[in-house]
Design a protein around this motif. Structure first.
Motif, PDB file in Angstrom:
ATOM      1  N   GLN A  19       0.801  -1.218   0.000  1.00 38.91           N
ATOM      2  CA  GLN A  19       0.000   0.000   0.000  1.00 38.91           C
ATOM      3  C   GLN A  19       0.840   1.277   0.000  1.00 38.91           C
ATOM      4  OE1 GLN A  19      -2.619  -1.740   3.310  1.00 38.91           O
ATOM      5  NE2 GLN A  19      -4.010  -0.393   2.230  1.00 38.91           N
ATOM      6  N   HIS A 116       0.827  -9.259   4.567  1.00 40.35           N
ATOM      7  CA  HIS A 116      -0.258  -8.288   4.637  1.00 40.35           C
ATOM      8  C   HIS A 116      -0.962  -8.254   3.275  1.00 40.35           C
ATOM      9  CE1 HIS A 116      -1.825  -4.429   6.698  1.00 40.35           C
ATOM     10  NE2 HIS A 116      -2.574  -4.627   5.627  1.00 40.35           N
ATOM     11  N   PHE A 117      -1.774  -9.250   3.034  1.00 42.96           N
ATOM     12  CA  PHE A 117      -2.646  -9.352   1.850  1.00 42.96           C
ATOM     13  C   PHE A 117      -1.890  -9.524   0.525  1.00 42.96           C
ATOM     14  CE2 PHE A 117      -6.047  -6.269   3.883  1.00 42.96           C
ATOM     15  CZ  PHE A 117      -6.296  -7.187   4.875  1.00 42.96           C
ATOM     16  N   ASN A 159      -1.500 -10.510   8.799  1.00 46.04           N
ATOM     17  CA  ASN A 159      -2.431  -9.425   9.099  1.00 46.04           C
ATOM     18  C   ASN A 159      -3.850  -9.789   8.673  1.00 46.04           C
ATOM     19  OD1 ASN A 159      -3.058  -6.408   9.571  1.00 46.04           O
ATOM     20  ND2 ASN A 159      -3.771  -6.729   7.471  1.00 46.04           N
ATOM     21  N   SER A 163     -10.092 -10.678   6.948  1.00 44.79           N
ATOM     22  CA  SER A 163     -10.311  -9.735   5.838  1.00 44.79           C
ATOM     23  C   SER A 163      -9.854 -10.343   4.524  1.00 44.79           C
ATOM     24  CB  SER A 163      -9.547  -8.440   6.064  1.00 44.79           C
ATOM     25  OG  SER A 163     -10.014  -7.818   7.212  1.00 44.79           O
ATOM     26  N   TYR A 298     -11.916  -1.000  13.440  1.00 38.95           N
ATOM     27  CA  TYR A 298     -12.487   0.129  12.715  1.00 38.95           C
ATOM     28  C   TYR A 298     -13.948   0.344  13.074  1.00 38.95           C
ATOM     29  CZ  TYR A 298      -8.346   0.254   9.771  1.00 38.95           C
ATOM     30  OH  TYR A 298      -7.056   0.364   9.324  1.00 38.95           O
ATOM     31  N   TRP A 346     -18.970   2.798   6.925  1.00 36.62           N
ATOM     32  CA  TRP A 346     -18.433   2.125   8.121  1.00 36.62           C
ATOM     33  C   TRP A 346     -18.998   2.832   9.351  1.00 36.62           C
ATOM     34  CZ3 TRP A 346     -12.634   0.294   7.603  1.00 36.62           C
ATOM     35  CH2 TRP A 346     -12.476  -0.389   6.387  1.00 36.62           C
ATOM     36  N   GLU A 374      -4.240  -1.157  14.291  1.00 34.89           N
ATOM     37  CA  GLU A 374      -4.850  -0.298  13.270  1.00 34.89           C
ATOM     38  C   GLU A 374      -6.151   0.269  13.810  1.00 34.89           C
ATOM     39  OE1 GLU A 374      -5.604  -1.742   9.235  1.00 34.89           O
ATOM     40  OE2 GLU A 374      -3.759  -2.916   9.329  1.00 34.89           O
ATOM     41  N   TRP A 422      -4.044   3.892  11.720  1.00 32.43           N
ATOM     42  CA  TRP A 422      -4.034   3.641  10.284  1.00 32.43           C
ATOM     43  C   TRP A 422      -4.489   4.925   9.654  1.00 32.43           C
ATOM     44  CZ3 TRP A 422      -2.116  -0.279   7.469  1.00 32.43           C
ATOM     45  CH2 TRP A 422      -2.329  -0.190   6.091  1.00 32.43           C
ATOM     46  N   SER A 429      -5.430   2.113  -1.141  1.00 32.55           N
ATOM     47  CA  SER A 429      -6.404   1.238  -0.479  1.00 32.55           C
ATOM     48  C   SER A 429      -6.912   0.188  -1.471  1.00 32.55           C
ATOM     49  CB  SER A 429      -7.562   2.076   0.047  1.00 32.55           C
ATOM     50  OG  SER A 429      -8.612   1.248   0.441  1.00 32.55           O
ATOM     51  N   TRP A 430      -6.762  -1.064  -1.078  1.00 31.12           N
ATOM     52  CA  TRP A 430      -6.945  -2.240  -1.939  1.00 31.12           C
ATOM     53  C   TRP A 430      -8.119  -2.171  -2.910  1.00 31.12           C
ATOM     54  CZ3 TRP A 430      -2.758  -5.081  -1.040  1.00 31.12           C
ATOM     55  CH2 TRP A 430      -2.148  -4.952   0.213  1.00 31.12           C
ATOM     56  N   ASN A 432     -10.431   0.404  -2.865  1.00 32.10           N
ATOM     57  CA  ASN A 432     -10.967   1.760  -2.931  1.00 32.10           C
ATOM     58  C   ASN A 432     -10.079   2.723  -3.711  1.00 32.10           C
ATOM     59  OD1 ASN A 432     -13.145   1.351  -0.689  1.00 32.10           O
ATOM     60  ND2 ASN A 432     -11.237   0.653   0.226  1.00 32.10           N
ATOM     61  N   LYS A 436      -9.719   7.344  -0.638  1.00 29.19           N
ATOM     62  CA  LYS A 436     -10.008   7.030   0.764  1.00 29.19           C
ATOM     63  C   LYS A 436      -8.710   7.211   1.542  1.00 29.19           C
ATOM     64  CE  LYS A 436     -12.532   3.605   3.486  1.00 29.19           C
ATOM     65  NZ  LYS A 436     -12.927   2.201   3.636  1.00 29.19           N
ATOM     66  N   TYR A 438      -6.307   8.048   4.896  1.00 30.92           N
ATOM     67  CA  TYR A 438      -6.275   7.761   6.327  1.00 30.92           C
ATOM     68  C   TYR A 438      -5.118   8.446   7.048  1.00 30.92           C
ATOM     69  CZ  TYR A 438      -9.497   3.682   6.056  1.00 30.92           C
ATOM     70  OH  TYR A 438     -10.584   2.844   5.906  1.00 30.92           O
TER      71      TYR A 438
END
Ligand code: BGP
Length: 469
Positions: A19, A116-117, A159, A163, A298, A346, A374, A422, A429-430, A432, A436, A438
């Motif tokens: 990211q 992490h993803f 992570n 998700s 979150y 959210w 986060e 975060w 953002s994956w 988005n 977005k 942060y």
């Protein structure tokens, strides 16, 4: 308002390799599951993201200047092993040594995740976490990192297992974009738990001096009404999102209560879970050996019962009010009047963080030391001019309320030792893209210039209260 931070509190900012780094095709890096997928999708590119691959000294400098004493970073598996296994890429190894040195030289403690993803493409193409061989490759990669990066003292294996599994196989927002493929989701979670546990057991066998754990995002689930039906829906959704993973991590088995809910979901969705001989012994051995737990928080969920066919719509654009989620036989997420939401729908519900901290410390005595790894607000920050501080007051309010919830739980005995916002700087953002934001620091993605937001000044002010009487 939070007035003061505890002495020696960990006060950090979080990032993830894919990211922030950009430079996805340089210095021998292998492809992840994202590169071709994003190119084909054509909405946004992960390059240059926040160009952290080149600009890490600037961002670590900002972290230091604004009072942070820790950062979360992740190692991109494919910088180390471009294929996921086999040949080591020395340039990737050097990059992370330089990054960790920069952190440590500036008094910033790196908290490092191994995954992490960003699964390597080669492994993703062979089933990713659904392929048991992936577990072996992950253990090898972890072992290499432990031996190589001796300067790292705080490790997280994976992570947000939920998700990844949920976005890949339930909501369909991460590749391979399956919808309500319950078998794959639950199997991926279990396999990732086994991978985590094997790495923890290895870390302890090697007698390494640092600390190790994993990161779960918890979305506490509340029934929207007091009806038996809605309460049951909330219980099922909680088992699926939270309890299955917490049990597997900290009990080292799935409790009967958890399995009753999971089996009900599996049956209703014609799905199954395969637990192989030996898996539970691995989980059991690791359960008491986690040194640290990273809690990402979150939002919560409000649920009502739902019996129709599964369907969902993901709000990845920030058009408020467009998201929906209905899970056959489990429940439907609903909004609760009076609970504010972000542009991405959210919930803003700090009480959920307090409830989660209390729950975990009460239900899972093996969870010894917690960090909130986060928490933050996705927001459409407005840049005015280079000499104007960006006003992100809603973000300050969000963080303030959540830190207050954390400190309340702490004052009641929950051992929570730090907070990572975060995110450190604006980043990719994956699902988005780039609208977005942060960060404590605004990134102009065209010029890569950094600008200070009001939240960074607030962060610094609180940092200064830490070690004062
Ligand atoms: C967590 C992830 C992060 C991050 C964050 C915000 O789930 O660990 O990688 O992206 O959520 O989510 P999003 O970017 O979807 O708003």
């Amino acid at each position: 308002r939070v007035q003061k931070l505890p002495r020696d509190f960990v006060w950090g900012g979080a990032t993830a390799a894919y990211q922030v780094e950009g430079s996805t095709q340089v210095d021998g890096k292998g492809k992840t599951m994202w590169d071709d997928y994003l190119e084909k999708q054509g909405r946004f590119s992960p390059d240059p993201a926040s160009d952290f691959y080149n600009r890490y000294p600037e961002d670590i400098g900002l972290a230091k200047k604004y009072g942070l004493n820790a950062v979360r970073v992740s190692i991109a598996w494919t910088r180390i092993f471009p294929e996921g296994y086999g040949q080591v890429n020395q340039k990737g190894v050097e990059y992370y040594h330089k990054l960790f040195k920069e952190c440590l030289d500036n008094g910033i403690e790196p908290y490092v995740s191994l995954h992490h993803f960003d699964s390597p493409k080669t492994l993703f193409d062979n089933g990713d976490w659904l392929n048991r061989k992936n577990i072996d490759y992950f253990v090898d990669y972890a072992k290499f990192c432990f031996n190589e990066f001796k300067e790292v003292k705080n490790w997280f294996t994976i992570n947000e297992l939920i998700s990844l599994a949920y976005s890949q196989y339930i909501a369909g927002t991460f590749p391979p974009n399956h919808h309500f493929d319950v078998t794959s989701a639950i199997q991926a979670e279990h396999n990732e738990l086994v991978a985590h546990a094997r790495v923890v057991n290895l870390y302890k066998e090697l007698g390494l001096p640092g600390r190790i754990g994993l990161i779960h995002v918890i979305q506490p689930v509340y029934s929207i009404s007091t009806s038996i039906e809605d309460k049951h829906a909330a219980k099922l959704q909680d088992a699926f999102l939270n309890k299955f993973l917490l049990d597997g991590t900290f009990l080292g088995y799935y409790s009967d209560d958890t399995m009753a809910s999971i089996n009900e979901i599996l049956q209703l969705n014609d799905a199954r879970l395969d637990i192989q001989d030996g898996d539970l012994a691995i989980l059991a051995k690791a359960a008491s050996q986690n040194d640290i737990f990273g809690l990402n928080y979150y939002q919560n969920q409000f649920i009502k019962a739902y019996h129709g066919e599964s369907e969902n719509h993901f709000n990845g654009t920030g058009d408020k009010g467009t998201s929906s989620f209905k899970f056959k036989g489990v429940g439907e997420t609903v909004k609760k009047p009076g609970v504010p939401t972000t542009d991405w729908d959210w919930n803003i519900f700090p009480q959920g963080l307090y409830d989660t901290l209390k729950r975990i410390s009460h239900d899972y005595p093996n969870c010894k030391t917690i960090y909130v790894t986060e928490n933050g607000l996705g927001y459409k920050d407005k840049f005015v001019s280079p000499d104007k501080i960006i006003d992100d007051t809603p973000r300050i309010d969000f963080i303030d309320q959540h830190v207050a919830a954390l400190l309340k739980a702490r004052s009641e005995g929950v051992n929570v030792q730090g907070y990572f916002v975060w995110s450190l700087q604006d980043q990719f953002s994956w699902a988005n893209g780039y609208n977005k934001r942060y960060g404590l620091f605004y990134v102009d993605f065209k010029t890569q210039k950094r600008y200070v937001k009001k939240s960074a000044l607030w962060f610094k002010e609180l940092a200064d209260t830490m070690n004062k009487e």
